[in-house]
Enzyme design. Structure first.
Site, PDB file in Angstrom:
ATOM      1  N   CYS A  94       0.829  -1.208   0.000  1.00 36.08           N
ATOM      2  CA  CYS A  94       0.000   0.000   0.000  1.00 36.08           C
ATOM      3  C   CYS A  94       0.867   1.262   0.000  1.00 36.08           C
ATOM      4  O   CYS A  94       0.682   2.141  -0.831  1.00 36.08           O
ATOM      5  CB  CYS A  94      -0.916   0.029   1.217  1.00 36.08           C
ATOM      6  SG  CYS A  94      -2.213  -1.206   1.130  1.00 36.08           S
ATOM      7  N   HIS A  95       1.781   1.331   0.963  1.00 32.80           N
ATOM      8  CA  HIS A  95       2.567   2.562   1.064  1.00 32.80           C
ATOM      9  C   HIS A  95       4.050   2.293   1.221  1.00 32.80           C
ATOM     10  O   HIS A  95       4.811   3.143   1.640  1.00 32.80           O
ATOM     11  CB  HIS A  95       2.065   3.428   2.224  1.00 32.80           C
ATOM     12  CG  HIS A  95       0.594   3.672   2.164  1.00 32.80           C
ATOM     13  ND1 HIS A  95      -0.304   2.924   2.879  1.00 32.80           N
ATOM     14  CD2 HIS A  95      -0.138   4.539   1.420  1.00 32.80           C
ATOM     15  CE1 HIS A  95      -1.533   3.332   2.597  1.00 32.80           C
ATOM     16  NE2 HIS A  95      -1.468   4.307   1.711  1.00 32.80           N
ATOM     17  N   GLY A  96       4.465   1.043   0.917  1.00 29.53           N
ATOM     18  CA  GLY A  96       5.881   0.738   0.837  1.00 29.53           C
ATOM     19  C   GLY A  96       6.629   0.628   2.145  1.00 29.53           C
ATOM     20  O   GLY A  96       7.746   1.115   2.268  1.00 29.53           O
TER      21      GLY A  96
END
Lengths: 231, 288, 416
Positions: free
Chosen positions: A195-197
């Site tokens: 999703c956001h690394g």
């Protein structure tokens, strides 16, 4: 709809006009307090007594029957308040998790079928939980990391149970915004949240990315070498 | 005050009109049993519930489900109160469906509910000569006894709620090997005809029941109690125990409910007394 | 500003509020100072008891809805889930179920009080009509609530009652399908009944507000039925009637609690512990006790009347039995309100009460002799009372002399 239409009070003269004991006299003041307190649903007897004390001193010292009457009103109000509180509590308590939900608050899981290098995801309290059988390499990597490199410093020992270091059990929601990280990927041989690394290492600790905390280890214990109780 | 009494009487009169018609009509008179949980002071007898569970498990549960009974209920307070280890071991003997498990089935855990003996109602019918063995979960409350006037009026005051177990007990003891001579005749005056595969029972509505006599003396081996005594291995004992167990299964919170009830009623009587005093004091100066 | 109000804002904040939204003034006028006849007896406490009943049903109902599932496959088990698993669920559910019965106990007492003391007479016709509307709404709400546990009686009760619609000529079947959302009682029916069962109590509460408004315009009727003349006839509502009503409520709670805690199922029917099954009708279908009098009237018409067949006739009779309450104010034209002062009315009224209880009893009996004949007789008296006896009595009866005022009657009682 102001009171001209609504109020039929034409016959009602002000209480003070009446020769009789009037409604706003002392004892009735007491009644008013009683009902107020009764509906306030707070069973604080001391508060009640305190308020009555004031009324008592200020308005009704001269009545000989005052004390007995006031005691009755106070007792009634206090009992009513206790009753109201006793009714309100179960109405709130019913919001708590019910018995069928609580029965699943603690689960037992047999980890023996999970081979080294495999993970399974199981459900616990409505959340996915990773159960990973780590390889010696992963354990070694995790132990080798100096705490100073960690954003949320925790040793591998703190995240596993002694004697069961090969088992890593964590709630599978990324501590950033709750996505489920992908296993055995990312730059640290652990988990990677697409999703956001966020990158987690082989002990589930946050190493890079926006997540602030390590993956959460739920309360659990090993009942035997293979049977684990979570929750 | 006398008017209030009239009000109370009117209230009672109104309530007493509630449906007196209960199930189990056209049967013989059902004897009331002395249940430990009867009346307002009644509580369940843990040992009896354990025995009743044994009868249910060893005999009834091969055909009857109990889909609302969770294994964990068996260790809860006020029930048979088995230990957690006992319940865990018991549950592990059963398999339940679980879509997430390998092969879709896994061993049961205390949180699971009692698995049904048949996959569907139709399977159950097919295996039982067309009759559907009813689920036991709330069966003890789904059966009752129709009391004549004025008995059902008194029931409101004695809080008689044991018609279900009374009926179940009577049913289990009401079998005849052959149609008895006093069996009711048909509307055309012909003698009672028992259909094939049915059994004659004094208490079952219509008397022809699909279930054969499920219990008889000696079919269940009760364990000895700690003090060396043992209850009789008789149909009478089994049927009483299993009916009690079924009542618990249908109404597991009966004991705590009644306990709360006492606190509430004592409170209300006390509060009513105080309110009456308060009201009287207030009105003492008013002609009314 | 009201010239009657005794409310004086105590400080600047109260004054500020009073100029904008005079809720405190309103509450003081209508909940505290409201002049109430001082001779009201305990039959007058049932209005407050009914407010309490409505409150209990709404609170417990909202809680039950948090745990209930309105789906034919899950509804029955979800009610059992409430009883078994939810904290305190057994008692909350029982309170709601028993509460419905207690609501009707109070409702019937309240209505019979109005019928005896002539509380429907001018200038209180609207007050009475609003009360009848509340009664009808409550009946509908209770009926729909009884469907929700999805037991056998729920299902078959809904089936029987929804067939009432099919009695309507020409459009009956279409209306029935519209109401049920299908050709028979099913999932759409359960869902809409749940929705409406949740909605109606709030509409009832709104009509109750109108009912109290309509009460506060002319003020209370009272046991002697002569209007309030001056302040000697009244006492302020608070604390005199708040405390008296509260006392009555607590007393009313005693049998209420008895049933909730010791016999929660005794007012229900064992068959409703069997999940609904469209293939099996219970041997004996009976509605809840509070609907029985009207159910008896429905069943009593088992013969065709001219071009009206027996089914439609029964429906008309049942509807008429409820609706004729609406026109009572114009059927009973006697100038005297209280039955106490009406020597003939008294006896017909007593017979009417007994007749109503008999109708209730007959509704629970099977449709066989002698019950069917008795049902016809009782139904006839029910209508006779309203449509013939009340109008005729108004003309031929000579009432006893009335006291000139409430305070006179009160003093007379004290000296007697």
């Amino acid at each position: 709809m102001r009171s001209r239409k609504l109020s039929p009070a034409a016959h009602w003269t002000s209480p003070s006009d009446s020769a009789k004991r009037t409604p706003t006299d002392g004892p009735l003041e007491g009644g008013w307090l009683t009902i107020l307190l009764m509906w306030s649903k707070v069973g604080a007897g001391s508060v009640i007594c305190a308020s009555y004390g004031e009324t008592d001193l200020s308005t009704q010292a001269e009545h000989s029957t005052t004390n007995r009457r006031d005691f009755l009103f106070v007792a009634t109000g206090a009992v009513g308040a206790v009753g109201a509180a006793a009714v309100v509590w179960p109405l709130i308590n019913q919001l708590n998790p019910d018995a069928s939900t609580l029965a699943l608050a603690s689960i037992q899981y047999d980890v023996s079928p999970i081979a080294e290098g495999q993970s399974v995801t199981i459900m616990w309290r409505g959340l996915p939980v990773f159960v990973r059988h780590r390889t010696p390499k992963e354990i070694e990597e995790a132990k080798a990391v100096p705490l100073s490199e960690l954003k949320d410093p925790e040793t591998d020992e703190q995240r596993t149970k002694p004697g069961h270091e090969e088992w890593l059990i964590m709630i599978a929601n990324c501590t950033h915004l709750g996505c489920i990280p992908v296993g055995q990927s990312g730059d640290f041989d652990g988990w990677f949240c697409p999703c956001h690394g966020s990158h987690y290492d082989s002990a589930g600790r946050i190493r890079r990315g926006p997540a602030p905390k390590n993956l959460v280890v739920p309360p659990y214990e090993f009942l035997s070498d293979t049977l684990v109780q979570i929750g | 005050m006398h008017k209030l009494i009239i009000a109370a009487a009117a209230l009672v009169a109104g309530l007493s009109m509630a449906p007196a018609a209960q199930a189990a009509e056209a049967g013989a008179h059902v004897e009331r049993q002395a249940w430990s949980f009867g009346g307002i002071f009644g509580t369940y007898d843990t040992n009896q519930l354990q025995r009743g569970f044994q009868v249910f498990r060893e005999v009834c549960s091969s055909c009857h489900g109990a889909h609302l009974l969770a294994f964990r209920n068996l260790m809860e307070e006020g029930g048979p109160e088995f230990s957690e280890a006992q319940v865990r071991a018991l549950a592990a003997e059963y398999e339940v469906a679980d879509a997430t498990a390998d092969g879709g089935r896994r061993a049961a855990v205390p949180a699971d509910r009692w698995p049904s003996p048949f996959a569907s109602d139709q399977d159950a019918r097919d295996a039982n000569g067309g009759s559907l063995p009813p689920d036991f979960s709330v069966l003890a409350k789904a059966r009752g006894v129709k009391d004549p006037f004025p008995t059902w009026v008194f029931n409101y005051f004695t809080a008689y709620q044991e018609g279900g177990p009374d009926y179940i007990h009577a049913l289990l003891n009401g079998y005849h090997d052959e149609v008895p001579e006093d069996a009711p005749h048909g509307s055309d005056g012909a003698p009672f005809q028992l259909p094939d595969g049915k059994h004659y029972n004094d208490y079952f509505p219509g008397h022809a029941i699909g279930m054969g006599p499920p219990l008889s003396d000696g079919v269940v081996e009760y364990a000895e109690a700690e003090n060396g005594t043992t209850v009789p291995h008789t149909l009478e004992q089994y049927s009483t125990d299993v009916a009690a167990f079924m009542m618990w299964m249908a109404e597991p919170h009966l004991v705590s409910r009644k306990q709360t009830g006492f606190a509430v009623l004592i409170f209300l009587v006390l509060f009513a007394g105080l309110m009456y005093g308060t009201k009287r004091k207030l009105w003492s100066g008013i002609e009314h | 500003m009201s010239e009657h109000s005794t409310y004086v804002p105590g400080n600047a904040v109260e004054k500020w509020l009073d100029d904008r939204l005079p809720v405190v003034r309103f509450a003081k006028e209508h909940l505290m100072d409201f002049p109430t006849p001082k001779n009201l007896n305990y039959w007058w406490t049932f209005g407050a008891i009914l407010v309490m009943c409505l409150g209990v049903q709404i609170v417990t109902g909202i809680i039950l809805a948090m745990h209930y599932t309105p789906n034919v496959a899950l509804a029955f088990d979800s009610v059992e889930h409430i009883r078994r698993n939810v904290s305190g669920g057994r008692v909350i559910q029982a309170t709601h179920a028993v509460g419905a019965s207690m609501f009707f106990v109070a409702l019937y007492i309240h209505m019979f009080r109005g019928l005896f003391y002539g509380s429907y007479k001018a200038p209180r016709e609207i007050l009475w009509i609003l009360g009848v509307v509340i009664f009808l709404l409550t009946t509908a709400t209770a009926f729909m609530g009884y469907i929700l546990p999805w037991g056998q009686m729920s299902f078959w009760g809904a089936t029987v009652i929804s067939n009432i619609f099919s009695a309507i000529p020409l459009v009956g079947d279409s209306i029935k399908q519209l109401v049920l959302g299908g050709f028979a009682v099913g999932n759409p029916t359960l869902n809409r009944f749940f929705s409406l069962h949740y909605l109606l109590p709030f509409i009832i509460a709104a009509v109750v507000a109108l009912h109290i408004w309509a009460l506060h315009v002319p003020g209370n009727n009272n046991p002697v039925g002569v209007e309030v003349k001056d302040s000697r006839d009244t006492v302020p509502f608070h604390p005199y009637y708040t405390m008296k009503d509260l006392f009555a409520m607590v007393v009313f709670m005693i049998p209420f609690a008895w049933f909730v805690f010791f016999a929660p199922d005794i007012l229900g029917h064992p068959d409703n512990y069997i999940m609904a099954n469209p293939q099996v009708t219970p041997a004996h279908i009976v509605p809840e006790w509070y609907l029985l009098p009207f159910y008896t009237i429905l069943r009593a018409i088992d013969f065709n009347i001219l071009f009206i067949d027996s089914k439609l006739g029964g429906v008309i009779a049942m509807g008429g039995a409820m609706l004729c309450l609406l026109i009572v104010p114009w059927l009973d034209t006697s100038k005297v309100r209280a039955g106490t002062f009406r020597p003939m009315f008294k006896w017909f009224y007593a017979l009417f009460v007994i007749n109503f209880i008999a109708l209730m009893y007959l509704g629970a009996q099977e449709a066989a002799e002698p019950y069917t004949t008795l049902a016809k007789v009782c139904t006839a008296y029910y209508f006779l009372y309203f449509l013939v006896i009340l109008p005729v009595l108004s003309r031929i009866e000579t009432p006893k002399p009335l006291p000139t005022s409430i305070s006179e009657s009160v003093l007379g009682k004290a000296h007697a």
